[in-house]
Scaffold this motif. Structure first.
Motif, PDB file in Angstrom:
ATOM      1  N   VAL A  15       0.850  -1.185   0.000  1.00  0.00           N
ATOM      2  CA  VAL A  15       0.000   0.000   0.000  1.00  0.00           C
ATOM      3  C   VAL A  15       0.889   1.238   0.000  1.00  0.00           C
ATOM      4  N   GLY A  16       0.766   2.028  -1.062  1.00  0.00           N
ATOM      5  CA  GLY A  16       1.530   3.268  -1.182  1.00  0.00           C
ATOM      6  C   GLY A  16       3.020   3.026  -1.071  1.00  0.00           C
ATOM      7  N   THR A  17       3.672   3.858  -0.296  1.00  0.00           N
ATOM      8  CA  THR A  17       5.119   3.737  -0.103  1.00  0.00           C
ATOM      9  C   THR A  17       5.448   3.020   1.197  1.00  0.00           C
ATOM     10  N   THR A  18       4.461   2.370   1.792  1.00  0.00           N
ATOM     11  CA  THR A  18       4.661   1.688   3.075  1.00  0.00           C
ATOM     12  C   THR A  18       5.119   0.256   2.844  1.00  0.00           C
ATOM     13  N   ARG A  19       5.426  -0.407   3.936  1.00  0.00           N
ATOM     14  CA  ARG A  19       5.761  -1.833   3.875  1.00  0.00           C
ATOM     15  C   ARG A  19       4.533  -2.701   4.122  1.00  0.00           C
ATOM     16  N   VAL A  20       3.392  -2.077   4.342  1.00  0.00           N
ATOM     17  CA  VAL A  20       2.148  -2.803   4.611  1.00  0.00           C
ATOM     18  C   VAL A  20       1.636  -3.397   3.305  1.00  0.00           C
ATOM     19  N   THR A  21       1.326  -4.691   3.345  1.00  0.00           N
ATOM     20  CA  THR A  21       0.894  -5.371   2.131  1.00  0.00           C
ATOM     21  C   THR A  21      -0.622  -5.331   1.955  1.00  0.00           C
ATOM     22  N   LEU A  22      -1.025  -5.546   0.718  1.00  0.00           N
ATOM     23  CA  LEU A  22      -2.451  -5.680   0.411  1.00  0.00           C
ATOM     24  C   LEU A  22      -3.037  -6.822   1.226  1.00  0.00           C
ATOM     25  N   SER A  66       1.475   4.033   9.500  1.00  0.00           N
ATOM     26  CA  SER A  66       2.067   4.519   8.253  1.00  0.00           C
ATOM     27  C   SER A  66       1.024   4.624   7.139  1.00  0.00           C
ATOM     28  N   LEU A  67      -0.166   4.055   7.352  1.00  0.00           N
ATOM     29  CA  LEU A  67      -1.219   4.094   6.332  1.00  0.00           C
ATOM     30  C   LEU A  67      -2.172   5.257   6.586  1.00  0.00           C
ATOM     31  N   PRO A  68      -2.263   6.179   5.650  1.00  0.00           N
ATOM     32  CA  PRO A  68      -3.287   7.223   5.775  1.00  0.00           C
ATOM     33  C   PRO A  68      -4.684   6.600   5.635  1.00  0.00           C
ATOM     34  N   LEU A  69      -5.626   7.135   6.370  1.00  0.00           N
ATOM     35  CA  LEU A  69      -6.984   6.596   6.356  1.00  0.00           C
ATOM     36  C   LEU A  69      -7.565   6.557   4.942  1.00  0.00           C
ATOM     37  N   GLY A  70      -7.313   7.584   4.154  1.00  0.00           N
ATOM     38  CA  GLY A  70      -7.825   7.616   2.782  1.00  0.00           C
ATOM     39  C   GLY A  70      -7.311   6.455   1.947  1.00  0.00           C
ATOM     40  N   GLN A  71      -6.046   6.075   2.163  1.00  0.00           N
ATOM     41  CA  GLN A  71      -5.488   4.936   1.424  1.00  0.00           C
ATOM     42  C   GLN A  71      -6.133   3.636   1.867  1.00  0.00           C
ATOM     43  N   VAL A  72      -6.431   3.511   3.147  1.00  0.00           N
ATOM     44  CA  VAL A  72      -7.106   2.304   3.632  1.00  0.00           C
ATOM     45  C   VAL A  72      -8.475   2.190   2.965  1.00  0.00           C
ATOM     46  N   TYR A  73      -9.215   3.285   2.945  1.00  0.00           N
ATOM     47  CA  TYR A  73     -10.522   3.272   2.283  1.00  0.00           C
ATOM     48  C   TYR A  73     -10.383   2.943   0.797  1.00  0.00           C
ATOM     49  N   ALA A  74      -9.370   3.492   0.131  1.00  0.00           N
ATOM     50  CA  ALA A  74      -9.171   3.229  -1.290  1.00  0.00           C
ATOM     51  C   ALA A  74      -8.883   1.745  -1.533  1.00  0.00           C
ATOM     52  N   VAL A  75      -8.066   1.144  -0.675  1.00  0.00           N
ATOM     53  CA  VAL A  75      -7.739  -0.279  -0.823  1.00  0.00           C
ATOM     54  C   VAL A  75      -8.980  -1.138  -0.589  1.00  0.00           C
ATOM     55  N   ILE A  76      -9.743  -0.812   0.436  1.00  0.00           N
ATOM     56  CA  ILE A  76     -10.976  -1.564   0.711  1.00  0.00           C
ATOM     57  C   ILE A  76     -11.959  -1.401  -0.450  1.00  0.00           C
ATOM     58  N   GLY A  77     -12.082  -0.193  -0.968  1.00  0.00           N
ATOM     59  CA  GLY A  77     -12.965   0.045  -2.114  1.00  0.00           C
ATOM     60  C   GLY A  77     -12.523  -0.752  -3.331  1.00  0.00           C
ATOM     61  N   TYR A  78     -11.216  -0.793  -3.561  1.00  0.00           N
ATOM     62  CA  TYR A  78     -10.687  -1.576  -4.674  1.00  0.00           C
ATOM     63  C   TYR A  78     -11.025  -3.050  -4.478  1.00  0.00           C
ATOM     64  N   ALA A  90     -12.776  -2.030  10.970  1.00  0.00           N
ATOM     65  CA  ALA A  90     -13.169  -0.877  10.163  1.00  0.00           C
ATOM     66  C   ALA A  90     -11.904  -0.204   9.630  1.00  0.00           C
ATOM     67  N   ALA A  91     -12.077   0.602   8.605  1.00  0.00           N
ATOM     68  CA  ALA A  91     -10.933   1.300   8.009  1.00  0.00           C
ATOM     69  C   ALA A  91     -10.177   2.110   9.067  1.00  0.00           C
ATOM     70  N   GLU A  92     -10.899   2.745   9.961  1.00  0.00           N
ATOM     71  CA  GLU A  92     -10.267   3.543  11.022  1.00  0.00           C
ATOM     72  C   GLU A  92      -9.406   2.671  11.931  1.00  0.00           C
ATOM     73  N   GLU A  93      -9.887   1.476  12.236  1.00  0.00           N
ATOM     74  CA  GLU A  93      -9.125   0.559  13.089  1.00  0.00           C
ATOM     75  C   GLU A  93      -7.868   0.061  12.374  1.00  0.00           C
ATOM     76  N   ILE A  94      -7.989  -0.185  11.080  1.00  0.00           N
ATOM     77  CA  ILE A  94      -6.827  -0.631  10.307  1.00  0.00           C
ATOM     78  C   ILE A  94      -5.777   0.482  10.276  1.00  0.00           C
ATOM     79  N   ALA A  95      -6.210   1.706  10.016  1.00  0.00           N
ATOM     80  CA  ALA A  95      -5.286   2.843   9.988  1.00  0.00           C
ATOM     81  C   ALA A  95      -4.643   3.055  11.357  1.00  0.00           C
ATOM     82  N   GLU A  96      -5.389   2.786  12.406  1.00  0.00           N
ATOM     83  CA  GLU A  96      -4.845   2.919  13.762  1.00  0.00           C
ATOM     84  C   GLU A  96      -3.789   1.843  14.035  1.00  0.00           C
ATOM     85  N   GLN A  97      -4.029   0.624  13.546  1.00  0.00           N
ATOM     86  CA  GLN A  97      -3.067  -0.466  13.727  1.00  0.00           C
ATOM     87  C   GLN A  97      -1.795  -0.249  12.918  1.00  0.00           C
ATOM     88  N   TYR A  98      -1.921   0.419  11.785  1.00  0.00           N
ATOM     89  CA  TYR A  98      -0.785   0.641  10.885  1.00  0.00           C
ATOM     90  C   TYR A  98      -0.648   2.142  10.655  1.00  0.00           C
TER      91      TYR A  98
END
Length: 110
Positions: A22-29, A51-63, A41-49
């Motif tokens: 995801v993005g420039t992070t080391r977090v994988t799809l 380095s992931l902006p919340l918008g990117q988490v939502y974009a990945v989930i949407g994808y 929820a996306a907010e919980e995922i962003a909180e756990q990681y």
């Protein structure tokens, strides 16, 4: 007042080995989708990681929601590869008795 609409690029990048991050992070799809499938929820995922902006988490989930069959096929292939690597490693380095071997090695150092 008007709003300027523009498409944001998908924050997924495949490396030379085909691993999607995801993005420039080391977090994988794999990590984001596993957390989503576990009910986070996306907010919980962003909180756990962080380095992931919340918008990117939502974009990945949407994808994932829009391309579920393709992403699930990718995840299944990654799981199969992990299984093959694990089996190859177990053939080379038997896990049987590993705890005893590690304890013996530690005792010999003391």
């Amino acid at each position: 007042m008007s709003i300027v609409l523009k498409a944001e690029p998908l924050p997924l990048v495949a490396d030379a080995d085909g691993l999607v991050r995801v993005g420039t992070t080391r977090v994988t799809l794999d990590t984001v989708i596993a957390a989503f499938k576990d009910g986070l929820a996306a907010e919980e995922i962003a909180e756990q990681y962080p380095s992931l902006p919340l918008g990117q988490v939502y974009a990945v989930i949407g994808y994932y929601i829009d391309h579920q069959a393709e992403v699930d096929a990718y995840l299944a292939a990654r799981e199969d590869l992990a299984k093959e690597v694990r089996q190859a490693n177990e053939r080379l380095f038997s896990p049987v008795g590993i705890r005893a071997r590690l304890l013996a090695r530690q005792a010999s150092r003391d």
